[in-house]
Design a protein around this motif. Structure first.
Motif, PDB file in Angstrom:
ATOM      1  N   UNK A   1       0.868  -1.254   0.054  1.00 12.01           N
ATOM      2  CA  UNK A   1      -0.005  -0.048   0.014  1.00 12.01           C
ATOM      3  C   UNK A   1       0.827   1.168  -0.103  1.00 12.01           C
ATOM      4  N   UNK A   2       1.866   1.016   0.973  1.00 14.08           N
ATOM      5  CA  UNK A   2       2.797   2.430   0.518  1.00 14.08           C
ATOM      6  C   UNK A   2       2.486   3.654   1.452  1.00 14.08           C
ATOM      7  N   UNK A   3       2.846   4.526   0.985  1.00 12.77           N
ATOM      8  CA  UNK A   3       2.756   6.089   1.661  1.00 12.77           C
ATOM      9  C   UNK A   3       1.342   6.601   1.191  1.00 12.77           C
ATOM     10  N   UNK A   4       0.667   6.146   0.363  1.00 15.69           N
ATOM     11  CA  UNK A   4      -0.846   6.557   0.142  1.00 15.69           C
ATOM     12  C   UNK A   4      -1.870   6.257   0.931  1.00 15.69           C
ATOM     13  N   UNK A   5      -1.417   5.402   1.902  1.00 11.67           N
ATOM     14  CA  UNK A   5      -2.445   5.098   3.093  1.00 11.67           C
ATOM     15  C   UNK A   5      -2.972   6.165   3.704  1.00 11.67           C
ATOM     16  N   UNK A   6      -4.082   6.195   4.009  1.00 10.87           N
ATOM     17  CA  UNK A   6      -4.928   7.397   4.811  1.00 10.87           C
ATOM     18  C   UNK A   6      -4.778   7.125   6.380  1.00 10.87           C
ATOM     19  N   UNK A   7      -4.365   7.877   7.079  1.00 10.46           N
ATOM     20  CA  UNK A   7      -3.813   7.614   8.608  1.00 10.46           C
ATOM     21  C   UNK A   7      -4.742   8.538   9.377  1.00 10.46           C
ATOM     22  N   UNK A   8      -5.970   7.964   9.791  1.00 13.41           N
ATOM     23  CA  UNK A   8      -6.860   8.664  10.579  1.00 13.41           C
ATOM     24  C   UNK A   8      -6.454   8.972  11.977  1.00 13.41           C
ATOM     25  N   UNK A   9      -5.547   8.282  12.594  1.00  8.03           N
ATOM     26  CA  UNK A   9      -5.016   8.673  13.830  1.00  8.03           C
ATOM     27  C   UNK A   9      -4.411  10.097  13.740  1.00  8.03           C
ATOM     28  N   UNK A  10      -3.561   9.902  12.758  1.00 12.62           N
ATOM     29  CA  UNK A  10      -2.638  11.280  12.486  1.00 12.62           C
ATOM     30  C   UNK A  10      -3.563  12.388  12.192  1.00 12.62           C
ATOM     31  N   UNK A  11      -4.556  12.259  11.567  1.00 14.37           N
ATOM     32  CA  UNK A  11      -5.494  13.402  10.910  1.00 14.37           C
ATOM     33  C   UNK A  11      -6.050  13.825  12.265  1.00 14.37           C
ATOM     34  N   UNK A  12      -6.420  12.951  13.162  1.00 10.32           N
ATOM     35  CA  UNK A  12      -7.263  13.575  14.250  1.00 10.32           C
ATOM     36  C   UNK A  12      -6.524  14.332  15.210  1.00 10.32           C
ATOM     37  N   UNK A  13      -5.443  13.840  15.221  1.00 13.18           N
ATOM     38  CA  UNK A  13      -4.357  14.625  16.011  1.00 13.18           C
ATOM     39  C   UNK A  13      -3.792  15.957  15.545  1.00 13.18           C
ATOM     40  N   UNK A  14      -4.030  16.498  14.167  1.00  8.49           N
ATOM     41  CA  UNK A  14      -3.596  17.532  13.568  1.00  8.49           C
ATOM     42  C   UNK A  14      -4.705  18.577  13.962  1.00  8.49           C
ATOM     43  N   UNK A  15      -3.974  19.706  14.272  1.00  3.40           N
ATOM     44  CA  UNK A  15      -4.828  20.989  14.963  1.00  3.40           C
ATOM     45  C   UNK A  15      -5.476  21.683  13.713  1.00  3.40           C
ATOM     46  N   UNK A  16      -4.593  21.475  12.563  1.00  2.00           N
ATOM     47  CA  UNK A  16      -5.201  21.990  11.324  1.00  2.00           C
ATOM     48  C   UNK A  16      -6.468  21.736  11.064  1.00  2.00           C
ATOM     49  N   UNK A  17      -6.842  20.262  10.906  1.00  2.00           N
ATOM     50  CA  UNK A  17      -7.950  19.556  10.936  1.00  2.00           C
ATOM     51  C   UNK A  17      -9.111  20.061  11.660  1.00  2.00           C
TER      52      UNK A  17
END
Length: 68
Positions: A1-17
């Motif tokens: 799958x590589x680097x194109x996987x969508x990481x939900x945990x990382x997104x939820x930690x992002x303040x910009x989101x």
């Protein structure tokens, strides 16, 4: 799958989101509020307000008292 996987945990930690989500929600609420105010103004233009009706009623009563 590589680097194109969508990481939900990382997104939820992002303040910009969270900031973008808040901004979109705020803008939608503001637009809804402005639409509601516009509907209120349209209603008042079409039917008037209770204060306007009271003034008209008072003027009509005064004019009927002047005739007698």
């Amino acid at each position: 799958m590589g680097s194109r996987d969508f990481d939900v945990k990382k997104l939820l930690k992002d303040k910009r989101f969270w900031f973008a989500s808040f901004l979109i929600g705020w803008a939608a609420a503001l637009q809804g509020h402005m639409m509601w105010l516009q509907r209120q103004d349209t209603f008042k233009q079409k039917f008037g307000t209770l204060d306007d009706q009271k003034v008209v009623d008072d003027q009509q009563q005064d004019s009927t008292h002047d005739l007698s």
